[in-house]
Design an enzyme around this catalytic site. Structure first.
Site, short mmCIF file in Angstrom:
data_model
loop_
_atom_site.label_atom_id
_atom_site.label_comp_id
_atom_site.label_asym_id
_atom_site.label_seq_id
_atom_site.Cartn_x
_atom_site.Cartn_y
_atom_site.Cartn_z
N TYR A 134 -17.83 53.21 -2.80
CA TYR A 134 -19.19 53.64 -2.48
C TYR A 134 -19.47 53.30 -1.02
O TYR A 134 -19.54 52.13 -0.66
CB TYR A 134 -20.18 52.95 -3.42
CG TYR A 134 -21.64 53.31 -3.24
CD1 TYR A 134 -22.06 54.32 -2.40
CD2 TYR A 134 -22.61 52.61 -3.95
CE1 TYR A 134 -23.40 54.64 -2.26
CE2 TYR A 134 -23.96 52.92 -3.81
CZ TYR A 134 -24.34 53.93 -2.96
OH TYR A 134 -25.68 54.22 -2.82
N LYS A 162 -17.93 57.87 -3.00
CA LYS A 162 -19.30 58.37 -2.94
C LYS A 162 -19.73 58.24 -1.49
O LYS A 162 -19.85 57.14 -0.96
CB LYS A 162 -20.22 57.57 -3.86
CG LYS A 162 -21.69 57.98 -3.76
CD LYS A 162 -22.59 57.10 -4.61
CE LYS A 162 -24.06 57.46 -4.41
NZ LYS A 162 -24.97 56.61 -5.21
N ILE A 202 -22.98 62.35 -7.03
CA ILE A 202 -23.67 61.27 -7.73
C ILE A 202 -25.13 61.36 -7.31
O ILE A 202 -25.48 61.03 -6.19
CB ILE A 202 -23.04 59.90 -7.44
CG1 ILE A 202 -21.60 59.88 -7.98
CG2 ILE A 202 -23.86 58.78 -8.08
CD1 ILE A 202 -20.86 58.57 -7.75
#
Length: 292
Positions: A134, A162, A202
Site C-alpha cells: 500500500y 495499491k 480499492i
C-alpha cells in the site's frame, strides 16, 4: 490474469450510537455490496477506522467480513500496525481465517530507511499470504516509488500495489518496472487508472454506490471512453471526497444516504458541519442522476 481484479471496497465499519462495533450492520453491508456486484472486500483499513479498535474488535471485524463473504468474493485484510511484529500478527490472523490476501503499508511511525522497508516486507512475505503493498505518501512518510517497488517485487508473495499518490503516471511506471498488478487507490483517478492499465481499484465511495463504481471501472478497462465519461462526470464530485482527511466522515454519510446505517465515527473523528454534509448530499444526488 491479475489475482485481485476489479473493484474491491475498502469497507467502513458500522458503529452503534454508543460507538460500539455493529457487527450485524457490517454483515448486512457486506451482503448488500456482494449482491450489487463488487469484486472483493477490504476490512480493517484506514476507512474502516482500524486504529480506533481494540485487538479483539479488529479481529472480530475481519472474521465477520470473511464469514459474511463466505467464499463469494475474496477478502483482502488491512494489516497496518506500528511495528513489523504487529503487522505479521495481522497477516497470520488473516491467513488462518481464510482471507485471500492482505493490504500492507510500509513502516508507518517514522520515515524508514530503504533497507528497513525491504526487511519489513521480507518478514511479511514469509507469512505466506498474497500481499498488496500500500503506497500512500499523502498520509504516511514513505513513498513506494516504482524503483523501490521493483526491489520488493523479488518477494514471491508481494503480488500488487495499491497506488495512492494521485499521480496517474505512476501506474504505467510501475507496470514498466515491475511484474506487480496495480490497484487504483484514490477514487478520483478510478477511470483514468483503468485506462492506464490498473486491473483493480480499492475504492471508498462504492461503499455507497457499488453498482455505479463497478460499471465505471469496467468501462475504463474496456477503453469505452465516451460511455465511461458520461458516468464519470456524475460521480467525480463525490469521488473527490475520498482524498480528503475527513474521508471517513464523508463516506459514512454517503452510506447513510444509500440507506445503509453506518453510525458515527469514533473520536478523535467528530461529526462535520451541516454545510459539509449538505455538500456531500448534493454530490450524491448528482451521482445518482445517471442510473445504470
Amino acid at each position: 490474469m491479475a489475482k485481485f481484479e476489479g473493484v474491491y471496497v475498502a469497507l467502513v465499519t458500522p458503529f452503534t450510537k454508543n460507538h460500539e462495533v455493529d457487527y450485524e450492520g457490517l454483515k448486512e453491508l457486506c451482503n448488500w455490496l456482494i449482491q450489487e456486484g463488487i469484486d472483493g472486500l477490504v476490512p480493517a483499513g484506514s476507512l474502516g477506522e482500524y486504529a480506533t479498535m481494540t485487538v479483539d474488535e479488529r479481529a472480530k471485524v475481519v472474521e465477520t467480513v470473511i464469514e459474511a463473504a463466505n467464499g463469494r468474493v475474496p477478502v483482502v485484510v488491512g494489516s497496518a500496525a506500528p511495528s513489523t511484529k504487529q503487522a505479521v500478527y495481522w497477516l497470520e490472523h488473516a491467513k488462518e481465517k481464510g482471507a485471500a490476501g492482505v493490504m500492507a503499508l510500509p513502516p508507518i511511525n517514522y520515515k524508514p530507511l530503504e533497507n528497513e522497508i525491504i526487511e519489513h516486507y521480507r518478514e511479511l512475505n514469509d507469512v505466506g499470504i498474497p500481499i498488496i503493498a500500500y503506497n500512500n505518501p499523502r498520509d504516511y512518510p514513505t513513498d513506494l516509488t516504482p524503483e523501490l517497488l521493483s526491489k520488493l517485487d523479488q518477494f514471491e508473495n508481494i503480488v500488487g500495489v495499491k497506488e495512492f499518490t494521485g499521480d496517474v503516471r505512476r501506474i504505467q511506471a510501475i507496470l514498466e518496472k515491475t511484474d506487480l498488478e496495480v490497484m487504483v487507490g484514490v477514487d478520483d483517478l478510478a477511470f483514468e487508472g483503468a485506462l492506464a492499465g490498473a486491473t483493480g481499484w480499492i475504492s471508498g465511495v462504492p461503499n455507497a454506490l457499488p453498482k455505479e463504481g463497478v460499471e465505471l471501472f469496467r468501462l475504463g478497462r474496456e477503453g469505452k471512453i465516451q460511455e465511461g465519461m458520461e458516468l464519470y462526470k456524475h460521480q467525480l464530485p463525490l469521488y473527490r471526497y475520498d482524498a480528503s482527511p475527513q474521508l471517513v466522515q464523508y463516506i459514512k454519510y454517503m452510506v447513510e444516504l444509500a440507506g445503509k446505517p453506518a453510525g458515527p465515527t469514533r473520536p478523535p473523528r467528530l461529526p462535520l458541519s451541516k454545510e459539509q454534509y449538505d455538500s456531500v448530499k448534493e454530490a450524491f444526488q448528482i451521482a445518482k442522476k445517471l442510473t445504470i
